[in-house]
Design a protein around this motif. Structure first.
Motif, PDB file in Angstrom:
ATOM      1  N   GLY A  24      21.152  -4.221  30.835  1.00  0.00           N
ATOM      2  CA  GLY A  24      20.075  -4.832  31.615  1.00  0.00           C
ATOM      3  C   GLY A  24      19.686  -6.198  31.085  1.00  0.00           C
ATOM      4  O   GLY A  24      19.474  -7.141  31.847  1.00  0.00           O
ATOM      5  N   SER A  25      19.594  -6.332  29.774  1.00  0.00           N
ATOM      6  CA  SER A  25      19.218  -7.633  29.203  1.00  0.00           C
ATOM      7  C   SER A  25      20.325  -8.665  29.411  1.00  0.00           C
ATOM      8  O   SER A  25      20.049  -9.835  29.671  1.00  0.00           O
ATOM      9  CB  SER A  25      18.873  -7.503  27.725  1.00  0.00           C
ATOM     10  OG  SER A  25      19.998  -7.153  26.970  1.00  0.00           O
ATOM     11  N   ASN A  29      20.064 -12.343  31.649  1.00  0.00           N
ATOM     12  CA  ASN A  29      20.469 -13.638  31.103  1.00  0.00           C
ATOM     13  C   ASN A  29      21.558 -14.292  31.945  1.00  0.00           C
ATOM     14  O   ASN A  29      21.560 -15.502  32.129  1.00  0.00           O
ATOM     15  CB  ASN A  29      20.941 -13.493  29.663  1.00  0.00           C
ATOM     16  CG  ASN A  29      19.798 -13.241  28.711  1.00  0.00           C
ATOM     17  OD1 ASN A  29      18.689 -13.699  28.946  1.00  0.00           O
ATOM     18  ND2 ASN A  29      20.062 -12.514  27.641  1.00  0.00           N
ATOM     19  N   VAL A  30      22.490 -13.526  32.455  1.00  0.00           N
ATOM     20  CA  VAL A  30      23.582 -14.071  33.254  1.00  0.00           C
ATOM     21  C   VAL A  30      23.066 -14.610  34.578  1.00  0.00           C
ATOM     22  O   VAL A  30      23.500 -15.654  35.041  1.00  0.00           O
ATOM     23  CB  VAL A  30      24.677 -12.999  33.475  1.00  0.00           C
ATOM     24  CG1 VAL A  30      25.680 -13.422  34.523  1.00  0.00           C
ATOM     25  CG2 VAL A  30      25.379 -12.706  32.168  1.00  0.00           C
ATOM     26  N   LYS A  31      22.112 -13.951  35.191  1.00  0.00           N
ATOM     27  CA  LYS A  31      21.587 -14.389  36.481  1.00  0.00           C
ATOM     28  C   LYS A  31      21.025 -15.800  36.399  1.00  0.00           C
ATOM     29  O   LYS A  31      21.271 -16.636  37.254  1.00  0.00           O
ATOM     30  CB  LYS A  31      20.512 -13.428  36.982  1.00  0.00           C
ATOM     31  CG  LYS A  31      20.012 -13.804  38.349  1.00  0.00           C
ATOM     32  CD  LYS A  31      18.952 -12.863  38.852  1.00  0.00           C
ATOM     33  CE  LYS A  31      18.546 -13.290  40.248  1.00  0.00           C
ATOM     34  NZ  LYS A  31      17.177 -13.190  40.513  1.00  0.00           N
ATOM     35  N   GLY A  32      20.272 -16.105  35.371  1.00  0.00           N
ATOM     36  CA  GLY A  32      19.718 -17.443  35.202  1.00  0.00           C
ATOM     37  C   GLY A  32      20.795 -18.488  34.987  1.00  0.00           C
ATOM     38  O   GLY A  32      20.687 -19.620  35.436  1.00  0.00           O
ATOM     39  N   ARG A  33      21.847 -18.123  34.311  1.00  0.00           N
ATOM     40  CA  ARG A  33      22.939 -19.057  34.045  1.00  0.00           C
ATOM     41  C   ARG A  33      23.731 -19.385  35.305  1.00  0.00           C
ATOM     42  O   ARG A  33      24.244 -20.489  35.444  1.00  0.00           O
ATOM     43  CB  ARG A  33      23.889 -18.488  32.978  1.00  0.00           C
ATOM     44  CG  ARG A  33      23.252 -18.230  31.661  1.00  0.00           C
ATOM     45  CD  ARG A  33      22.862 -19.512  30.999  1.00  0.00           C
ATOM     46  NE  ARG A  33      22.296 -19.220  29.697  1.00  0.00           N
ATOM     47  CZ  ARG A  33      21.482 -20.026  29.071  1.00  0.00           C
ATOM     48  NH1 ARG A  33      21.125 -21.155  29.618  1.00  0.00           N
ATOM     49  NH2 ARG A  33      21.008 -19.718  27.903  1.00  0.00           N
ATOM     50  N   GLY A  38      25.332 -23.537  39.155  1.00  0.00           N
ATOM     51  CA  GLY A  38      25.382 -24.051  40.526  1.00  0.00           C
ATOM     52  C   GLY A  38      24.702 -25.405  40.644  1.00  0.00           C
ATOM     53  O   GLY A  38      25.212 -26.320  41.302  1.00  0.00           O
ATOM     54  N   THR A  39      23.569 -25.555  39.997  1.00  0.00           N
ATOM     55  CA  THR A  39      22.851 -26.830  40.020  1.00  0.00           C
ATOM     56  C   THR A  39      23.681 -27.925  39.357  1.00  0.00           C
ATOM     57  O   THR A  39      23.784 -29.039  39.873  1.00  0.00           O
ATOM     58  CB  THR A  39      21.486 -26.686  39.323  1.00  0.00           C
ATOM     59  OG1 THR A  39      20.722 -25.696  40.019  1.00  0.00           O
ATOM     60  CG2 THR A  39      20.725 -27.990  39.306  1.00  0.00           C
ATOM     61  N   ALA A  40      24.295 -27.613  38.231  1.00  0.00           N
ATOM     62  CA  ALA A  40      25.136 -28.591  37.539  1.00  0.00           C
ATOM     63  C   ALA A  40      26.329 -28.997  38.402  1.00  0.00           C
ATOM     64  O   ALA A  40      26.689 -30.177  38.470  1.00  0.00           O
ATOM     65  CB  ALA A  40      25.609 -28.033  36.202  1.00  0.00           C
ATOM     66  N   ARG A  41      26.931 -28.026  39.076  1.00  0.00           N
ATOM     67  CA  ARG A  41      28.071 -28.352  39.937  1.00  0.00           C
ATOM     68  C   ARG A  41      27.641 -29.217  41.114  1.00  0.00           C
ATOM     69  O   ARG A  41      28.321 -30.186  41.474  1.00  0.00           O
ATOM     70  CB  ARG A  41      28.739 -27.095  40.464  1.00  0.00           C
ATOM     71  CG  ARG A  41      30.078 -27.445  41.136  1.00  0.00           C
ATOM     72  CD  ARG A  41      30.654 -26.352  41.964  1.00  0.00           C
ATOM     73  NE  ARG A  41      30.705 -26.856  43.341  1.00  0.00           N
ATOM     74  CZ  ARG A  41      30.854 -26.097  44.387  1.00  0.00           C
ATOM     75  NH1 ARG A  41      30.932 -24.794  44.268  1.00  0.00           N
ATOM     76  NH2 ARG A  41      30.900 -26.613  45.583  1.00  0.00           N
TER      77      ARG A  41
END
Length: 133
Positions: A24-25, A29-33, A38-41
């Motif tokens: 779960g943890s 963490n992966v969801k935020g990344r 996507g924003t960086a791309r």
């Protein structure tokens, strides 16, 4: 006396709970990344299209392309393809621009797919997005 080897039910439940908590943890963490990636791309794509648009203008006596598709056709191609943004939407190109009065607007609606709010990735900076952070 014969001793049975193996795990007790309590030990198995305890290990399962610990693995569930760890999974779960990691998922949180992966969801935020994924959003950050996507924003960086999208920022990278916009920078690439800006360079292609500027080069197009240099080759066409300062005339900007009418659409992004103009960058992929003609005597010279400036980009191979026009990609969709990381959220599956088309990049929005406006010439003349609303925000860039003497140029063009180029942006992605961002992860929420709604234009005009703080998660949009844009080629202009009026400071309003920085005020929210």
């Amino acid at each position: 006396m014969q001793r049975n080897s193996g795990f007790t039910l309590i030990e198995l439940i305890l290990v399962t709970v610990i693995i569930g908590i760890l999974a779960g943890s990691v998922a949180l963490n992966v969801k935020g990344r994924v959003t950050q990636a996507g924003t960086a791309r999208a920022k990278g794509d916009i920078a690439t299209y800006e360079t292609a648009i500027d080069t197009y203008a240099l080759d066409h006596q300062d005339k900007l392309p009418k659409t992004l598709k103009d960058l992929t056709s003609g005597e010279r191609t400036y980009v191979r393809i026009i990609k969709k943004d990381p959220w599956g939407q088309d990049y929005i190109y406006k010439n003349p621009g609303t925000h860039m009065k003497n140029g063009y607007d180029l942006y992605s609606k961002g992860p929420d797919k709604v234009a005009g709010n703080d998660d949009d990735i844009v080629n202009w900076d009026d400071g309003s997005q920085d005020d929210q952070k």
